[in-house]
Design a protein around this motif. Sequence first.
Motif, PDB file in Angstrom:
ATOM      1  N   GLN A  36     -14.467   9.115   2.555  1.00 19.02           N
ATOM      2  CA  GLN A  36     -14.340  10.243   3.484  1.00 19.02           C
ATOM      3  C   GLN A  36     -15.312  10.074   4.656  1.00 19.02           C
ATOM      4  N   PHE A  37     -16.534   9.650   4.365  1.00  9.42           N
ATOM      5  CA  PHE A  37     -17.523   9.400   5.408  1.00  9.42           C
ATOM      6  C   PHE A  37     -17.006   8.363   6.407  1.00  9.42           C
ATOM      7  N   LEU A  38     -16.453   7.252   5.890  1.00  7.32           N
ATOM      8  CA  LEU A  38     -15.940   6.200   6.762  1.00  7.32           C
ATOM      9  C   LEU A  38     -14.730   6.663   7.562  1.00  7.32           C
ATOM     10  N   SER A  39     -13.802   7.351   6.906  1.00  5.19           N
ATOM     11  CA  SER A  39     -12.594   7.778   7.607  1.00  5.19           C
ATOM     12  C   SER A  39     -12.923   8.816   8.685  1.00  5.19           C
ATOM     13  N   ASN A  40     -13.936   9.639   8.466  1.00  2.81           N
ATOM     14  CA  ASN A  40     -14.361  10.606   9.492  1.00  2.81           C
ATOM     15  C   ASN A  40     -14.886   9.903  10.740  1.00  2.81           C
ATOM     16  N   ARG A  41     -15.303   8.664  10.575  1.00  4.24           N
ATOM     17  CA  ARG A  41     -15.860   7.903  11.686  1.00  4.24           C
ATOM     18  C   ARG A  41     -14.898   6.835  12.208  1.00  4.24           C
ATOM     19  N   GLY A  42     -13.616   6.959  11.843  1.00  5.60           N
ATOM     20  CA  GLY A  42     -12.586   6.107  12.405  1.00  5.60           C
ATOM     21  C   GLY A  42     -12.313   4.803  11.673  1.00  5.60           C
ATOM     22  N   HIS A  43     -12.875   4.623  10.477  1.00  2.26           N
ATOM     23  CA  HIS A  43     -12.639   3.397   9.725  1.00  2.26           C
ATOM     24  C   HIS A  43     -11.477   3.585   8.756  1.00  2.26           C
ATOM     25  N   GLU A  44     -10.748   2.498   8.500  1.00  5.44           N
ATOM     26  CA  GLU A  44      -9.658   2.544   7.532  1.00  5.44           C
ATOM     27  C   GLU A  44     -10.234   2.382   6.131  1.00  5.44           C
ATOM     28  N   THR A  45      -9.687   3.128   5.177  1.00  6.14           N
ATOM     29  CA  THR A  45     -10.194   3.069   3.808  1.00  6.14           C
ATOM     30  C   THR A  45      -9.078   2.844   2.791  1.00  6.14           C
ATOM     31  N   GLU A  46      -7.951   2.326   3.252  1.00  4.94           N
ATOM     32  CA  GLU A  46      -6.835   2.092   2.341  1.00  4.94           C
ATOM     33  C   GLU A  46      -7.102   0.887   1.449  1.00  4.94           C
ATOM     34  N   ALA A  47      -6.455   0.865   0.293  1.00 10.10           N
ATOM     35  CA  ALA A  47      -6.570  -0.275  -0.616  1.00 10.10           C
ATOM     36  C   ALA A  47      -6.007  -1.525   0.045  1.00 10.10           C
ATOM     37  N   VAL A  48      -6.647  -2.652  -0.208  1.00 11.07           N
ATOM     38  CA  VAL A  48      -6.233  -3.913   0.392  1.00 11.07           C
ATOM     39  C   VAL A  48      -5.466  -4.724  -0.639  1.00 11.07           C
ATOM     40  N   GLY A  49      -4.309  -5.228  -0.235  1.00 10.83           N
ATOM     41  CA  GLY A  49      -3.492  -6.048  -1.120  1.00 10.83           C
ATOM     42  C   GLY A  49      -3.227  -7.406  -0.502  1.00 10.83           C
ATOM     43  N   TRP A  50      -2.383  -8.157  -1.150  1.00  3.94           N
ATOM     44  CA  TRP A  50      -2.011  -9.490  -0.686  1.00  3.94           C
ATOM     45  C   TRP A  50      -1.272  -9.413   0.637  1.00  3.94           C
ATOM     46  N   ASP A  51      -1.459 -10.405   1.490  1.00  7.50           N
ATOM     47  CA  ASP A  51      -0.616 -10.609   2.656  1.00  7.50           C
ATOM     48  C   ASP A  51       0.563 -11.468   2.207  1.00  7.50           C
ATOM     49  N   GLN A  52       1.647 -11.475   2.956  1.00  6.03           N
ATOM     50  CA  GLN A  52       2.821 -12.285   2.625  1.00  6.03           C
ATOM     51  C   GLN A  52       2.944 -13.428   3.621  1.00  6.03           C
ATOM     52  N   SER A  53       3.233 -14.614   3.131  1.00  6.73           N
ATOM     53  CA  SER A  53       3.492 -15.770   3.975  1.00  6.73           C
ATOM     54  C   SER A  53       4.701 -16.485   3.393  1.00  6.73           C
ATOM     55  N   TYR A  54       5.846 -16.259   4.003  1.00  9.68           N
ATOM     56  CA  TYR A  54       7.126 -16.758   3.498  1.00  9.68           C
ATOM     57  C   TYR A  54       7.323 -16.285   2.068  1.00  9.68           C
ATOM     58  N   ASN A  55       7.393 -17.181   1.102  1.00  5.52           N
ATOM     59  CA  ASN A  55       7.617 -16.774  -0.284  1.00  5.52           C
ATOM     60  C   ASN A  55       6.334 -16.895  -1.114  1.00  5.52           C
ATOM     61  N   LYS A  56       5.187 -16.815  -0.465  1.00  8.76           N
ATOM     62  CA  LYS A  56       3.891 -16.939  -1.133  1.00  8.76           C
ATOM     63  C   LYS A  56       3.042 -15.704  -0.846  1.00  8.76           C
ATOM     64  N   LEU A  57       2.055 -15.474  -1.716  1.00  9.77           N
ATOM     65  CA  LEU A  57       1.051 -14.461  -1.464  1.00  9.77           C
ATOM     66  C   LEU A  57      -0.120 -15.132  -0.757  1.00  9.77           C
ATOM     67  N   GLN A  58      -0.686 -14.446   0.221  1.00  6.50           N
ATOM     68  CA  GLN A  58      -1.811 -15.015   0.954  1.00  6.50           C
ATOM     69  C   GLN A  58      -3.022 -14.103   0.823  1.00  6.50           C
TER      70      GLN A  58
END
Length: 59
Positions: free
Chosen positions: A13-35
């Motif tokens: 909440q402290f971070l989001s009040n100051r404009g920072h994102e606080t969502e959970a981070v997951g894998w990125d996608q690169s074609y048919n692979k996880l990155q």
Amino acid sequence: MASAPSDDDMFDQFLSNRGHETEAVGWDQSYNKLQCPDCGGLHDTAATECSVCGWVPDE
């Protein structure tokens, strides 16, 4: 009786009040692979942890 917010919730909440994102981070996608978002390592879609740097996606 209401429960008190956890330290993580208050920090998010402290971070989001100051404009920072606080969502959970997951894998990125690169074609048919996880990155990995930390090191860019590519993995099969069944990966649960980065074998290059040890990163684990937020639950």
